[in-house]
Design a protein around this motif. Structure first.
Motif, PDB file in Angstrom:
ATOM      1  N   LEU A 139      -8.493   1.625  -6.272  1.00  0.00           N
ATOM      2  CA  LEU A 139      -7.291   2.401  -6.584  1.00  0.00           C
ATOM      3  C   LEU A 139      -7.524   3.324  -7.773  1.00  0.00           C
ATOM      4  O   LEU A 139      -7.251   4.528  -7.706  1.00  0.00           O
ATOM      5  CB  LEU A 139      -6.134   1.440  -6.875  1.00  0.00           C
ATOM      6  CG  LEU A 139      -4.869   2.103  -7.420  1.00  0.00           C
ATOM      7  CD1 LEU A 139      -4.227   2.965  -6.351  1.00  0.00           C
ATOM      8  CD2 LEU A 139      -3.881   1.062  -7.918  1.00  0.00           C
TER       9      LEU A 139
ATOM     10  N   THR B 256       2.635   1.822  -3.311  1.00  0.00           N
ATOM     11  CA  THR B 256       1.609   2.195  -4.289  1.00  0.00           C
ATOM     12  C   THR B 256       1.292   3.682  -4.175  1.00  0.00           C
ATOM     13  O   THR B 256       1.321   4.425  -5.162  1.00  0.00           O
ATOM     14  CB  THR B 256       0.321   1.383  -4.045  1.00  0.00           C
ATOM     15  OG1 THR B 256       0.625   0.011  -4.186  1.00  0.00           O
ATOM     16  CG2 THR B 256      -0.764   1.768  -5.026  1.00  0.00           C
ATOM     17  N   ALA B 257       1.022   4.116  -2.960  1.00  0.00           N
ATOM     18  CA  ALA B 257       0.667   5.517  -2.753  1.00  0.00           C
ATOM     19  C   ALA B 257       1.824   6.425  -3.172  1.00  0.00           C
ATOM     20  O   ALA B 257       1.612   7.480  -3.780  1.00  0.00           O
ATOM     21  CB  ALA B 257       0.307   5.755  -1.289  1.00  0.00           C
TER      22      ALA B 257
ATOM     23  N   PRO C 182      -5.855   3.317  -0.814  1.00  0.00           N
ATOM     24  CA  PRO C 182      -6.564   4.290  -1.651  1.00  0.00           C
ATOM     25  C   PRO C 182      -7.940   4.674  -1.107  1.00  0.00           C
ATOM     26  O   PRO C 182      -8.453   5.745  -1.444  1.00  0.00           O
ATOM     27  CB  PRO C 182      -6.673   3.588  -3.009  1.00  0.00           C
ATOM     28  CG  PRO C 182      -6.312   2.171  -2.778  1.00  0.00           C
ATOM     29  CD  PRO C 182      -5.469   2.120  -1.559  1.00  0.00           C
ATOM     30  N   ASP C 183      -8.548   3.825  -0.264  1.00  0.00           N
ATOM     31  CA  ASP C 183      -9.838   4.251   0.294  1.00  0.00           C
ATOM     32  C   ASP C 183      -9.665   4.978   1.626  1.00  0.00           C
ATOM     33  O   ASP C 183     -10.638   5.296   2.294  1.00  0.00           O
ATOM     34  CB  ASP C 183     -10.799   3.062   0.422  1.00  0.00           C
ATOM     35  CG  ASP C 183     -10.154   1.867   1.090  1.00  0.00           C
ATOM     36  OD1 ASP C 183      -8.942   1.957   1.392  1.00  0.00           O
ATOM     37  OD2 ASP C 183     -10.833   0.856   1.301  1.00  0.00           O
TER      38      ASP C 183
ATOM     39  N   ARG D  27      -9.790   6.277  -7.193  1.00  0.00           N
ATOM     40  CA  ARG D  27      -9.157   7.303  -6.369  1.00  0.00           C
ATOM     41  C   ARG D  27      -8.128   8.083  -7.188  1.00  0.00           C
ATOM     42  O   ARG D  27      -7.939   9.278  -7.009  1.00  0.00           O
ATOM     43  CB  ARG D  27      -8.474   6.630  -5.172  1.00  0.00           C
ATOM     44  CG  ARG D  27      -7.703   7.561  -4.269  1.00  0.00           C
ATOM     45  CD  ARG D  27      -8.668   8.394  -3.439  1.00  0.00           C
ATOM     46  NE  ARG D  27      -7.977   9.393  -2.651  1.00  0.00           N
ATOM     47  CZ  ARG D  27      -7.954   9.393  -1.328  1.00  0.00           C
ATOM     48  NH1 ARG D  27      -8.565   8.458  -0.656  1.00  0.00           N
ATOM     49  NH2 ARG D  27      -7.318  10.347  -0.681  1.00  0.00           N
ATOM     50  N   TRP D  28      -7.461   7.389  -8.095  1.00  0.00           N
ATOM     51  CA  TRP D  28      -6.314   7.948  -8.811  1.00  0.00           C
ATOM     52  C   TRP D  28      -6.756   8.796 -10.007  1.00  0.00           C
ATOM     53  O   TRP D  28      -6.250   9.905 -10.212  1.00  0.00           O
ATOM     54  CB  TRP D  28      -5.423   6.770  -9.260  1.00  0.00           C
ATOM     55  CG  TRP D  28      -4.168   7.095  -9.976  1.00  0.00           C
ATOM     56  CD1 TRP D  28      -3.672   8.344 -10.257  1.00  0.00           C
ATOM     57  CD2 TRP D  28      -3.237   6.168 -10.503  1.00  0.00           C
ATOM     58  NE1 TRP D  28      -2.484   8.234 -10.924  1.00  0.00           N
ATOM     59  CE2 TRP D  28      -2.196   6.915 -11.095  1.00  0.00           C
ATOM     60  CE3 TRP D  28      -3.168   4.774 -10.542  1.00  0.00           C
ATOM     61  CZ2 TRP D  28      -1.106   6.293 -11.708  1.00  0.00           C
ATOM     62  CZ3 TRP D  28      -2.089   4.179 -11.144  1.00  0.00           C
ATOM     63  CH2 TRP D  28      -1.060   4.940 -11.726  1.00  0.00           C
TER      64      TRP D  28
ATOM     65  N   PHE E  37      -4.525   7.666   1.302  1.00  0.00           N
ATOM     66  CA  PHE E  37      -3.755   7.449   0.081  1.00  0.00           C
ATOM     67  C   PHE E  37      -2.424   8.194   0.152  1.00  0.00           C
ATOM     68  O   PHE E  37      -1.906   8.651  -0.856  1.00  0.00           O
ATOM     69  CB  PHE E  37      -4.570   7.909  -1.127  1.00  0.00           C
ATOM     70  CG  PHE E  37      -4.162   7.237  -2.411  1.00  0.00           C
ATOM     71  CD1 PHE E  37      -3.589   5.981  -2.415  1.00  0.00           C
ATOM     72  CD2 PHE E  37      -4.364   7.864  -3.631  1.00  0.00           C
ATOM     73  CE1 PHE E  37      -3.229   5.358  -3.603  1.00  0.00           C
ATOM     74  CE2 PHE E  37      -4.006   7.260  -4.825  1.00  0.00           C
ATOM     75  CZ  PHE E  37      -3.433   6.000  -4.813  1.00  0.00           C
TER      76      PHE E  37
ATOM     77  N   ALA F  56       0.811  -1.211   0.000  1.00  0.00           N
ATOM     78  CA  ALA F  56       0.000   0.000   0.000  1.00  0.00           C
ATOM     79  C   ALA F  56       0.849   1.267   0.000  1.00  0.00           C
ATOM     80  O   ALA F  56       0.571   2.216  -0.746  1.00  0.00           O
ATOM     81  CB  ALA F  56      -0.921  -0.007   1.219  1.00  0.00           C
TER      82      ALA F  56
END
Lengths: 225, 321, 295
Positions: free
Chosen positions: A202, A175-176, B264-265, A205-206, B268, A172
């Motif tokens: 993901l 990724t962020a 992401p939820d 959000r992205w 992030f 995670a």
């Protein structure tokens, strides 16, 4: 604009993996493409990056039609799209140090003089420390290697980025961090993004807009323009 | 912690790799945890934090340059002290069932699912005879909800979810008290993750088995685990109840918090910096250089006390006056 | 749960290694010693030992091995040990030169076929197929017959019959590498076909090609011996191992075993040692084994 129109592509002309896919990105726009694994979205991503010649269909890049793929594409067109793949281990030449890996596109396009400056900008942007830059791929983790692969995709300042499952293998936090690096680059340069993946949380959000694979490949009547 | 008897009990497990040039890589350091029957423990952390090495140590699959210390008791047996013969004859498949990462690659491509199951059944239960083996293979498939009409297919003709069930069926054949799942959801489509982990969970809910899941997929861990152990730089830095970890009051170790906030939820937002090298760990808390709560106290190694190894843990919500 | 203070002290470490490694180490060491002895003998004996290998002594014809002639003497009374060392020198020279030439040709053809693909690949591989459809020895004889006897025709003959396997190995390796994402990344980064081949493909196949070259040295030596034994190889005054055996054919029937046994052993032992070393090296460069070291 990056426009893919009615693309049919695959590895065996009798059984294409992508059928009649249409997708267009406005300059600076970020689009997420969602689909299950094996649906052909990676092949479409390779077509968009001019790495795979489609059987039929047209690709238009910033107004000019694409006539050749891979080595047959003019260098300026090829390097206008940066790509990042899913598996960093397979995307990095195991013999090159991370410094060489990142700056290889500058060497290949005879722009060696820019190497020190671009390296000094990109390494911190993707979160790589100087001691890591001196190592070879087998001496760093997957996350660190993917950071280097992202830096390589950005080194020629592409107007478009294609990220094919860029973070599927990563945790995670990495990724962020990688998404943040991509977004920083886009904010600074106004580059467009096609992010391909299967993680809707993901991608939603992205990206500004997410499309499902079925929306992209639905066969449509050619719309009269 | 549960009051049920522990199936697996790990005490002071450490793994070192001796590298050329005399370097020592501290892959796992002083891990303590229990897994009870009917319980699922998720071991989470970034790649390279030592969680896969820990799993390999439990299965006796470490390479020749590894050295281990401590013990991992499974019933009367110490897995770390057991010889290769014991491991091969009584442990793998019989006491520990492994559900591998990328099951499609783990199955032999030239053989059908049924032939895999028949071989495993014959090896582990001693069943003989064509009809008996076929029946046993079908029963094993049914236990993992693998559809009987797909039994004669080769691995490449299975979807990711079905390949996972085939691998689970193989792991269940020996009726091992401990199941070990290594990154069971990596490479699976997000939509398949939930059914896959639910399927795994079902085998624990029978109450006899325990499950150790190793994953960096926090969403999967949240769905399946009763307890979570967070690993950072080879050490378990937090060991706590899954519900409080993922819900309120949330994790107490700053690293666990950062890891969750990177989803992401959620925020992030990445943790600053990168994990330290396992070959040259800093003295004291390995997370201190990336931690916004670090003080001078962090130069001393924090002990795992009350489920968290930190000098400045976040306080449980109720205690914050 | 708190840690026991005792555990902070250095614990007792357990090893999980297997003993298989040590027997392999011994095998590799034996091969190294044999290869080193061969190379040293070939390089040092001729300049250091000032004895004439051609010195004929008809009074001591066909003497069995003794203290003064450890390998015995041949039908002209020449010392066989000295003849064998010189023979090994010639055979090794031919073997190494032929293997190098074959590897260069094979790598160039294989890499070109693999990197270009399409009709170039099909055309080149048909050439390879055509060459391999003729028996090696037959083609070797044919090539030698076109020239006057000498060292070069033999080298050319061996090289031209042995580059095929290298070409196939290199082509297969290049084809599999070409599908890697890192080649895609290089293309996307603006690299030309030439740059992709030279920078990314060739360096990756070189260890394989070098291994093939080393494995080919024994092969080339055998091939040279076969040609010489048939009387088609090196001129008879050059003491190659094949020539020595060929010359001793008659005495073997008369019960004199040493003029054939020692040259024969000198073909077999060094070539096996080289093959053994190459095998160990292959295990080293095999990525599977490398991944055995985790992390």
């Amino acid at each position: 604009m990056l426009e893919l129109r009615d693309i049919t592509a695959g590895y065996d002309p009798a059984a294409p993996v992508v059928r009649h896919a249409t997708l267009s990105l406005a300059p600076g726009e970020s689009v997420g493409l969602l689909g299950p694994s094996g649906c052909g979205k990676s092949t479409l991503a390779r077509v968009a990056a001019l790495l795979h010649r489609p059987d039929t269909g047209t690709v238009t890049l910033d107004g000019s039609p694409v006539r050749g793929w891979r080595h047959r594409a003019p260098r300026a067109q090829r390097t206008a799209v940066g790509v990042v793949f899913q598996q960093p281990r397979l995307s990095a030449d195991p013999r090159l140090r991370l410094t060489e890996l990142i700056t290889e596109p500058l060497r290949a396009t005879h722009r060696r003089d820019e190497i020190p400056r671009r390296l000094a900008e990109l390494a911190p942007a993707v979160g790589l420390t100087p001691d890591l830059l001196d190592r070879r791929p087998h001496e760093v983790s997957d996350g660190q290697l993917q950071r280097a692969c992202l830096a390589r995709a950005l080194v020629l300042r592409p107007r478009w980025l294609v990220c094919d499952e860029m973070t599927a293998m990563l945790d995670a936090s990495t990724t962020a961090a990688l998404v943040a690096a991509v977004e920083d680059y886009r904010a600074a340069t106004g580059a467009g993004l096609l992010a391909v993946g299967h993680d809707h949380v993901l991608l939603q959000r992205w990206c500004e807009r997410t499309l499902h694979w079925n929306d992209v490949t639905r066969t449509r009547d050619p719309a009269p323009l | 912690m549960t009051d049920r008897e522990a199936v697996l009990s790990v005490r002071g497990l450490s793994v070192r790799f001796l590298m050329p040039g005399g370097r020592r890589i501290a892959a796992v350091t002083d891990a303590h945890f229990d897994v009870a029957a009917g319980e699922c423990l998720a071991l989470i952390g970034e790649s390279g934090c030592g969680k896969s090495v820990l799993a390999s140590a439990l299965l006796g699959l470490l390479p020749a340059n590894a050295r281990t210390a401590g013990e991992a008791r499974l019933g009367d047996l110490d897995l770390l002290a057991a010889g290769e013969r014991t491991l091969a004859r009584t442990v793998r498949g019989r006491l520990v069932g492994l559900i591998p990462q990328s099951p499609a690659a783990h199955l032999t491509p030239v053989r059908t699912v049924c032939s895999h199951l028949r071989e495993t059944v014959a090896a582990l239960t001693g069943t003989r005879g064509r009809a008996a083996l076929r029946a046993a293979a079908e029963a094993a498939a049914a236990r993992a909800a693998f559809p009987a009409d797909h039994l004669d297919r080769h691995p490449h003709r299975l979807s990711g979810g079905l390949a996972q069930r085939a691998a689970t069926a193989l792991a269940l054949v020996g009726d091992a008290p401990l199941l070990l799942a290594d990154e069971p959801t990596t490479g699976l489509d997000r939509d398949l993750v939930d059914p896959t982990v639910d399927e795994l969970r079902r085998h624990v809910d029978t109450g006899r088995r325990s499950l150790l899941v190793i994953t960096h997929d926090l969403a999967a861990a949240r769905r399946i685990a009763d307890r979570v152990a967070v690993m950072y730089a080879g050490r378990i830095v937090e060991l706590t109840d899954a519900r409080t970890f993922f819900g309120t009051p949330g994790p107490r170790h700053p690293y666990s918090r950062g890891l969750l906030e990177a989803l992401p939820d959620r925020a992030f937002a990445p943790l600053p910096g990168m994990p330290p090298e396992l070959g040259s760990l800093p003295r004291g808390c390995a997370f201190a250089p990336r931690c916004d709560r670090a003080t001078d106290a962090c130069t001393a190694l924090p002990r795992l006390a009350d489920g968290v190894a930190c000098h400045h843990p976040h306080l449980p919500e109720g205690l914050r006056a | 749960m708190t840690c026991d203070p005792a555990t902070t002290a250095e614990p007792a470490w357990r090893s999980h290694g297997t003993e298989r490694r040590s027997t392999r180490a011994v095998r590799v060491r034996v091969c190294v010693v044999l290869v080193a002895a061969t190379v040293l003998a070939v390089l040092l004996v001729p300049p250091l030992v000032r004895l004439d290998q051609q010195a004929v002594d008809l009074s001591s014809r066909l003497l069995p091995p003794s203290r003064s002639h450890p390998f015995g003497t041949d039908d002209l009374g020449r010392d066989l040990l000295l003849r064998c060392v010189y023979g090994l020198r010639v055979s090794l020279l031919v073997g190494v030169a032929a293997a190098l030439t074959a590897t260069v040709i094979g790598t160039a053809v294989g890499a070109t076929a693999g990197a270009l693909g399409g009709w170039a690949d099909r055309g080149l591989m048909r050439v390879v197929d055509t060459f391999s459809s003729v028996p090696h020895l037959l083609m070797g004889i044919f090539i030698v017959a076109m020239f006057r006897p000498g060292v070069w025709p033999v080298i050319v003959s061996v090289a031209l019959t042995h580059w095929l396997s290298t070409a196939r190995i290199v082509r297969a390796e290049v084809l599999s590498l070409r599908a890697r994402p890192y080649i895609d990344a290089a293309v996307s980064g603006g690299a030309s076909r030439w740059r992709v081949t030279v920078r990314h493909l060739l360096p990756a196949v070189l260890p394989q090609a070098a291994l093939a070259a080393v494995l080919m040295v024994p092969h080339a030596m055998w091939h040279e011996s076969a040609l010489s034994f048939l009387g088609l190889g090196l001129p008879t005054h050059l003491a190659s191992l094949g020539n020595l055996i060929q010359a001793a054919r008659g005495s073997l029937l008369a019960g004199q075993w040493w003029p054939t046994l020692f040259p024969g052993l000198l073909i077999i032992v060094p070539t096996l040692a080289v093959a053994g070393l190459a095998g160990a090296w292959r295990e080293r460069i095999n990525p599977r084994r490398r991944s055995e070291l985790m992390l």
